[in-house]
Design a protein around this motif. Structure first.
Motif, short mmCIF file in Angstrom:
data_model
loop_
_atom_site.label_atom_id
_atom_site.label_comp_id
_atom_site.label_asym_id
_atom_site.label_seq_id
_atom_site.Cartn_x
_atom_site.Cartn_y
_atom_site.Cartn_z
N PHE A 145 0.86 -1.19 0.00
CA PHE A 145 0.00 0.00 0.00
C PHE A 145 0.89 1.23 0.00
CE2 PHE A 145 -2.99 -3.08 1.52
CZ PHE A 145 -4.26 -2.58 1.29
N THR A 146 0.48 2.25 -0.75
CA THR A 146 1.19 3.52 -0.75
C THR A 146 0.26 4.63 -0.27
OG1 THR A 146 0.61 3.90 -3.08
CG2 THR A 146 2.74 2.85 -2.62
N GLU A 147 0.85 5.60 0.38
CA GLU A 147 0.07 6.74 0.85
C GLU A 147 -0.29 7.61 -0.35
OE1 GLU A 147 1.78 8.75 4.27
OE2 GLU A 147 2.64 6.83 4.91
N VAL A 148 -1.57 7.91 -0.47
CA VAL A 148 -2.02 8.74 -1.58
C VAL A 148 -2.56 10.08 -1.11
CG1 VAL A 148 -2.44 6.81 -3.14
CG2 VAL A 148 -4.28 7.58 -1.64
N GLY A 149 -2.62 10.27 0.20
CA GLY A 149 -3.06 11.56 0.69
C GLY A 149 -3.41 11.52 2.16
N THR A 150 -3.51 12.71 2.73
CA THR A 150 -3.93 12.86 4.12
C THR A 150 -4.98 13.95 4.16
OG1 THR A 150 -1.78 12.18 4.97
CG2 THR A 150 -3.19 13.44 6.47
N VAL A 151 -6.07 13.65 4.84
CA VAL A 151 -7.14 14.63 5.02
C VAL A 151 -7.02 15.16 6.45
CG1 VAL A 151 -9.63 15.03 4.94
CG2 VAL A 151 -8.60 13.28 3.45
N PRO A 152 -6.65 16.43 6.60
CA PRO A 152 -6.50 16.98 7.94
C PRO A 152 -7.84 17.07 8.67
CG PRO A 152 -5.47 18.41 6.30
CD PRO A 152 -6.28 17.38 5.56
N GLU A 153 -7.80 16.76 9.95
CA GLU A 153 -8.97 16.90 10.82
C GLU A 153 -10.23 16.32 10.19
OE1 GLU A 153 -9.21 20.92 12.24
OE2 GLU A 153 -7.28 20.76 13.26
N ALA A 154 -10.12 15.11 9.67
CA ALA A 154 -11.25 14.47 8.99
C ALA A 154 -12.26 13.87 9.94
CB ALA A 154 -10.73 13.39 8.04
N GLY A 155 -11.83 13.54 11.16
CA GLY A 155 -12.74 12.88 12.09
C GLY A 155 -12.55 13.36 13.51
N LEU A 156 -13.62 13.25 14.28
CA LEU A 156 -13.64 13.70 15.67
C LEU A 156 -13.96 12.50 16.56
CD1 LEU A 156 -13.69 16.15 17.69
CD2 LEU A 156 -16.16 16.22 17.28
N LYS A 157 -13.12 12.29 17.56
CA LYS A 157 -13.37 11.24 18.53
C LYS A 157 -12.68 11.62 19.83
CE LYS A 157 -13.87 6.42 19.29
NZ LYS A 157 -13.74 5.09 18.79
N LEU A 164 -6.74 11.79 8.61
CA LEU A 164 -6.96 10.50 7.97
C LEU A 164 -5.93 10.30 6.86
CD1 LEU A 164 -8.85 8.00 7.68
CD2 LEU A 164 -10.04 9.29 5.90
N THR A 165 -5.12 9.27 7.00
CA THR A 165 -4.18 8.89 5.95
C THR A 165 -4.87 7.88 5.04
OG1 THR A 165 -2.23 9.28 7.30
CG2 THR A 165 -1.97 7.75 5.46
N ILE A 166 -4.84 8.15 3.76
CA ILE A 166 -5.45 7.24 2.78
C ILE A 166 -4.34 6.52 2.05
CG2 ILE A 166 -6.95 7.06 0.76
CD1 ILE A 166 -8.32 9.65 1.80
N MET A 167 -4.45 5.19 2.05
CA MET A 167 -3.46 4.36 1.37
C MET A 167 -4.18 3.52 0.32
SD MET A 167 -1.09 3.26 4.63
CE MET A 167 0.39 2.92 3.65
N ARG A 168 -3.43 3.13 -0.73
CA ARG A 168 -4.03 2.38 -1.84
C ARG A 168 -3.09 1.27 -2.27
NH1 ARG A 168 -3.36 1.95 -7.34
NH2 ARG A 168 -5.23 1.35 -8.48
N LEU A 169 -3.71 0.15 -2.63
CA LEU A 169 -2.98 -0.98 -3.20
C LEU A 169 -3.65 -1.39 -4.51
CD1 LEU A 169 -0.86 -3.30 -2.89
CD2 LEU A 169 -2.72 -4.63 -1.84
N ALA A 170 -2.86 -1.46 -5.58
CA ALA A 170 -3.37 -1.99 -6.85
C ALA A 170 -3.48 -3.51 -6.71
CB ALA A 170 -2.43 -1.62 -7.99
N LEU A 171 -4.63 -4.04 -7.05
CA LEU A 171 -4.86 -5.49 -6.94
C LEU A 171 -4.66 -6.21 -8.26
CD1 LEU A 171 -8.04 -5.40 -4.68
CD2 LEU A 171 -5.69 -5.91 -3.98
N GLU A 172 -4.62 -5.45 -9.34
CA GLU A 172 -4.39 -6.02 -10.67
C GLU A 172 -3.03 -5.57 -11.16
OE1 GLU A 172 -8.84 -6.10 -12.57
OE2 GLU A 172 -7.70 -4.26 -12.78
N ASP A 173 -2.40 -6.43 -11.97
CA ASP A 173 -1.10 -6.06 -12.55
C ASP A 173 -1.26 -5.15 -13.74
OD1 ASP A 173 0.18 -7.61 -10.68
OD2 ASP A 173 0.09 -9.40 -11.94
#
Length: 173
Positions: A145-157, A164-173
């Motif tokens: 998985f590679t980091e494709v972006g970060t959304v600042p202050e996306a969630g409250l808890k 929120l760090t968003i990561m992605r993995l290609a499943l197809e070659d």
């Protein structure tokens, strides 16, 4: 099925069944109550958990890890977005019971989940991770998985804003 060996006990990853529902709910609800892995304060009721798990079982996208005959972790993938254009992209979730963390169970679950999503013909897998969760980010990187972006202050808890760090993995070659 994936089998790993840890501390002389066999950890087995297998497809989840409806009978695993209460164990999965307990792990999930513990994460809701004590961690920033799930950005909700609402614990699942038995009925809600049954509906949630049934949707994953219907698409074959739920796995559990067993140690000593007990469910100690689960992993699921589901639609990333509801619109048709996103139908080949899925989002993953991996949770390990607190007393079983650090044994390689998350790694076994994520590996099996990635394989299942590939086998189902999905194009890519997304992980949305609280940016301070270095363990989860590191685990996902190990699988490509590679980091494709970060959304600042996306969630409250717990009265705090989280990125929120968003990561992605290609499943197809």
């Amino acid at each position: 099925m994936v089998t790993i060996y840890e501390k002389r006990e066999v950890v087995r990853v297998r497809p989840a069944t409806a009978a695993d529902g209460e164990a999965v709910r307990a792990i999930r609800n513990h994460a809701v109550a004590t961690s920033t892995a799930l950005w909700t304060d609402t614990r699942q009721s038995p009925a809600d958990a049954g509906v949630w798990l049934a949707a994953h079982l219907a698409r074959g996208s739920a796995l559990v890890a067993e140690l000593g005959g007990e469910v100690v972790g689960f992993a699921v993938y589901g639609p990333w977005r509801d619109l048709d254009g996103y139908r080949h992209t899925v989002e993953n979730s991996v949770y390990v019971r607190e007393d079983s963390q650090g044994l390689g169970i998350g790694r076994a679950l994520l590996g099996a989940l990635v394989d299942a999503a590939r086998g189902a013909g999905h194009h890519s897998m997304i992980a949305g991770i609280e940016s301070g969760n270095a363990t989860s980010i590191r685990l996902h990187r190990r699988f490509g998985f590679t980091e494709v972006g970060t959304v600042p202050e996306a969630g409250l808890k717990f009265g705090r804003w989280f990125d929120l760090t968003i990561m992605r993995l290609a499943l197809e070659d």
